[in-house]
Motif scaffolding. Sequence first.
Motif, mmCIF file in Angstrom:
data_model
loop_
_atom_site.group_PDB
_atom_site.id
_atom_site.type_symbol
_atom_site.label_atom_id
_atom_site.label_comp_id
_atom_site.label_asym_id
_atom_site.label_seq_id
_atom_site.Cartn_x
_atom_site.Cartn_y
_atom_site.Cartn_z
ATOM 1 N N ARG A 6 -20.583 27.519 -69.422
ATOM 2 C CA ARG A 6 -21.080 27.669 -68.060
ATOM 3 C C ARG A 6 -22.094 26.584 -67.741
ATOM 4 N N GLY A 306 -17.968 24.903 -64.626
ATOM 5 C CA GLY A 306 -18.042 26.359 -64.619
ATOM 6 C C GLY A 306 -19.180 26.821 -63.737
ATOM 7 N N ASP A 310 -18.287 33.130 -64.372
ATOM 8 C CA ASP A 310 -17.041 32.792 -65.038
ATOM 9 C C ASP A 310 -17.002 33.440 -66.424
#
Length: 311
Positions: A6, A306, A310
């Motif tokens: 992320r 990301g 997510d």
Amino acid sequence: MTASSRATGFDSHGRIKAGTVATATFDTSLADYRDTLGLTVLETGVVPDDLAQAWAAPAAAGARMALLAPVSGNGCFLRLVEAPPVPGYRPARSFGWAAFEITVADVFALHERLAGSGFTVIGPPKKVSGFNNFIPMQVVGRGGEILYLNQVLEDMADLDLPLAGSPVDVIFIAVLAASDHAQTLAFQRDKLGLEQGGTFSIPYGVINNAFGLPADHRSTLTMTKVGRLPVAEIDQYPEDAVARPRPPGGLAPGNAIISLGVDRLDRVAAPLLAPAAARPGPLYAGRRSACVAGPDGEIYELIEMGEVGDA
């Protein structure tokens, strides 16, 4: 996407991750960036075939390549790729990526250090009337690339400008020479998900000098951004500007590619030049990337960062 990939910290949607310079003088250009600008060489090698295909530049496969970074290690990179010389190419005279804007710690000290180097100063450091946020300097490298080396003093009203964490630090704005300013703005906004920032009409020394225009001739430019993060400066170039000449199947000379973080590739509305693929190394860190071409053929390499949520 896993939690570990992320977007955190520096890596986020709209962040400039790298600028790629195509140069016919690879060895001396590499020495300039390493020894004069003080960047650290992280990787050397050759361009993989699949990466050249992703750039829509198959002739670049096998070319020598080097990845460099500021000593601050903040997550921004500069990449050099060896390329053949391009007859007729002149910096600041054609459409496409015109310059990389880089934050520096002391622009006047850097100006002194550039004397006798491979960088030619085309705009010495000086304060610009009406702009109290930074002190700019412009140079051209051996590959015909233009760098804006700016000492940031303070943020702008709607943009956060990075203070340098090392003598020569991050690329924080990508300067784009556009044949149709409005069309390019719409592309970045509607296809890449960037936001429109301020529009200015200014006497632009780099443009005026390149085209032999009067010093008071004004050019229109618009900033794009993500929140308060600056991304690109879109400059309307004069009618005398031309399409960027390039070798068959190769990269555009000089400022060739901008690598840009995006939250998710499936949200990009522009067609990908080749299927997305996960790539290794410090720049990609195993993330997926893919390229798109803008209205003037400029290449955006999009790296999937990301987003929170997510999984």
